[in-house]
Design an enzyme around this catalytic site. Structure first.
Site, PDB file in Angstrom:
ATOM      1  CB  SER A 108      -7.319   5.406   5.154  1.00 20.22           C
ATOM      2  OG  SER A 108      -7.544   4.997   4.142  1.00 20.22           O
TER       3      SER A 108
ATOM      4  NE  ARG B  40      -8.624  10.966   5.596  1.00 22.95           N
ATOM      5  CZ  ARG B  40      -7.945   9.886   5.052  1.00 22.95           C
ATOM      6  NH1 ARG B  40      -8.211   8.674   4.704  1.00 22.95           N
ATOM      7  NH2 ARG B  40      -6.553  10.058   4.989  1.00 22.95           N
TER       8      ARG B  40
ATOM      9  CE  LYS C 130      -7.126   1.384   1.650  1.00 24.98           C
ATOM     10  NZ  LYS C 130      -7.593   2.711   2.048  1.00 24.98           N
TER      11      LYS C 130
ATOM     12  CG  ASP D 261     -10.406   3.332   3.953  1.00 32.12           C
ATOM     13  OD1 ASP D 261     -10.350   4.546   4.300  1.00 32.12           O
ATOM     14  OD2 ASP D 261     -10.230   2.967   2.667  1.00 32.12           O
TER      15      ASP D 261
ATOM     16  CG  HIS E 240      -2.197   0.754   0.991  1.00 34.86           C
ATOM     17  ND1 HIS E 240      -3.204   0.457   0.455  1.00 34.86           N
ATOM     18  CD2 HIS E 240      -2.374   2.273   1.379  1.00 34.86           C
ATOM     19  CE1 HIS E 240      -4.269   1.242   0.333  1.00 34.86           C
ATOM     20  NE2 HIS E 240      -3.704   2.530   0.650  1.00 34.86           N
TER      21      HIS E 240
HETATM   22  N1  URA Z   1      -4.052   5.653   1.141  1.00 35.18           N
HETATM   23  C1  URA Z   1      -5.018   5.215   1.555  1.00 35.18           C
HETATM   24  O1  URA Z   1      -5.677   4.198   1.533  1.00 35.18           O
HETATM   25  N2  URA Z   1      -5.360   6.214   2.612  1.00 35.18           N
HETATM   26  C2  URA Z   1      -5.233   7.455   2.984  1.00 35.18           C
HETATM   27  O2  URA Z   1      -5.832   7.939   3.642  1.00 35.18           O
HETATM   28  C3  URA Z   1      -4.087   7.808   2.153  1.00 35.18           C
HETATM   29  C4  URA Z   1      -3.457   7.047   1.300  1.00 35.18           C
END
Ligand code: URA
Length: 434
Positions: free
Chosen positions: A183, A168, A187, A161, A82
């Site tokens: 966030s 956001r 995930k 999320d 990620h």
């Molecule tokens: N990537 C994400 O999944 N969430 C965030 O808040 C920032 C980057």
């Protein structure tokens, strides 16, 4: 409980109890707390921050808002990656098939554009026909058959999320350490991977501008992630200038295809190999980062990673002809060049204005749920260290929204610093947090 009391508690610098955070997140997902109250709470968190205990509670509450991806029936080692978000950061499109080519399994949940940064789901959807809204059985089946799948966080998995991310994006509350941590980690927690590498971007185009802030985020992510029972490692990578040679959905897909076919921007290839090698180290598939990078470079050069990408695109309903012939990918209606105002060297190219310009041209959203223009974006013809002549085009604007061209042109021009000295090359990987 009442949302207004929790908003006031956070506004005044108090610490919320785990059950208060759980109540707020579940009530918001159930539609009992409206957007305007959640937006106020997010802004309070933006200014007041959260303790590590609150961040753990937020992550768990978000991960528990839906189902988890259970990959236990899928043979093989499951890994995930990620990024905290950058400009031109199309690493996922290269890394996911590359890891599958290395024999690992990746079932990745990704997001859409956020603030000035692009999102993998918007990029993938630039490939005609490609579906990212996959059901849990579809994700599992594709992980088993192809070893690689990239899906939008669905209505079933981490719905919190999905909702918070959209909110956001349009309320100025993205660059908050606990909100990013919640966030990203929710995930990863709901995904089925055992080992996860995080790409914490640092610099002008990242949410963390300084190495100190990026390190704080990386350490929080790895510490909270490990507390939640998975193996995490993070690389802090440079995001002072955009990665690759373009920002924008179809334009970035094109860059990823080039790297997968053995050419393409060298910085995009280098960051992808470094993150992939970290995953090989985490899973014991390589003994050193150098050995990992060598193995992965061979899988790119042999065409194995490209073959996996074609399989992934076909499995998700995408038009494989459009990736074999990238000129078939969506295009913007108009292309405008930005000439260099002087001769010399590109001494710097700031990523943030390029990301904002990209959004203005139609690649990002200004209100929740807005459609993006897959062809819109900024092509960078010169990057830091390149020599340019006065009048030579520095960049091309791929215009989706005509009324924003002048603003985008000013941003792109202002992003370039042209001077007399060729700057020394800067490292792409700034630090490793294990
Ligand atoms: N990537 C994400 O999944 N969430 C965030 O808040 C920032 C980057």
């Amino acid at each position: 409980m009442r949302a207004v009391d929790l908003i006031e508690k956070k506004r005044d610098g108090g610490e919320l109890a785990p059950e208060e955070i759980r109540w707020l997140v579940s009530s918001y997902v159930a539609g009992r707390v409206p957007d305007y109250q959640m937006a106020a709470f997010l802004m309070a968190v933006y200014f007041r921050g959260m303790t590590e205990e609150e961040t753990v509670a937020l992550t768990q509450a978000m991960a528990e808002s839906g189902e988890r991806i259970d990959l236990s029936s899928v043979p093989g080692v499951k890994v995930d990656k990620h990024s905290t978000g950058g400009v031109g950061d199309t690493v996922t499109l290269v890394l996911v098939p590359l890891m599958a080519a290395a024999g690992l399994v990746v079932a990745k949940l990704s997001g859409r554009s956020l603030g000035h940064t692009g999102g993998t789901i918007d990029k993938l959807e630039a490939i005609p026909g490609l579906r990212t809204e996959l059901s849990l059985p579809e994700i599992r089946r594709q992980a088993e058959r192809v070893g690689a799948v990239v899906a939008d966080h669905t209505a079933d998995v981490v719905p919190a999320d999905r909702l918070l991310y959209e909110l956001r994006d349009v309320t100025g509350t993205v660059p908050s350490l606990p909100l990013i941590a919640g966030s990203v980690l929710s995930k990863k927690l709901a995904g089925g991977a055992d080992a996860i590498v995080l790409d914490v971007k640092c610099g002008d185009g990242a949410f963390m501008r300084t190495l100190e802030d990026a390190r704080k985020l990386a350490e929080t992510l790895v510490r909270v992630g490990n507390r939640l029972g998975k193996k995490f490692s993070a690389l802090i990578t440079a995001m002072d200038e955009p990665l690759g040679t373009a920002a924008g959905n179809a334009l970035e897909v094109k860059g990823a295809i080039e790297v997968l076919r053995g050419s393409g921007p060298s910085d995009l290839r280098a960051v992808t190999l470094a993150l992939g090698a970290e995953l090989l180290l985490l899973t014991g598939e390589a003994k050193s980062a150098e050995e990992g990078e060598r193995k992965l470079a061979a899988l790119v050069d042999s065409g194995a990673a490209w073959a996996k990408f074609r399989e992934l695109v076909a499995a998700q309903g995408g038009d494989v002809r459009a990736i074999e012939e990238p000129k078939l990918l969506p295009k913007a209606g108009e292309v405008v060049e930005v000439p260099s105002p002087a001769s010399g060297y590109v001494e710097g190219l700031r990523a943030h204005p390029i990301g904002v310009a990209c959004g203005l041209l139609g690649a990002g959203r200004e209100v929740k749920g807005e459609r993006v223009d897959p062809g819109a974006g900024v092509e960078l013809l010169a990057k830091t260290g390149d020599e340019v002549e006065r009048g030579q085009p520095l960049a091309r604007l791929h215009v989706g929204r005509k009324d924003r061209v002048e603003a985008a042109r000013a941003l792109v021009l202002g992003a370039y610093r042209i001077g007399k000295e060729r700057p020394a090359p800067r490292p792409l990987v700034l630090a490793r947090v294990r």
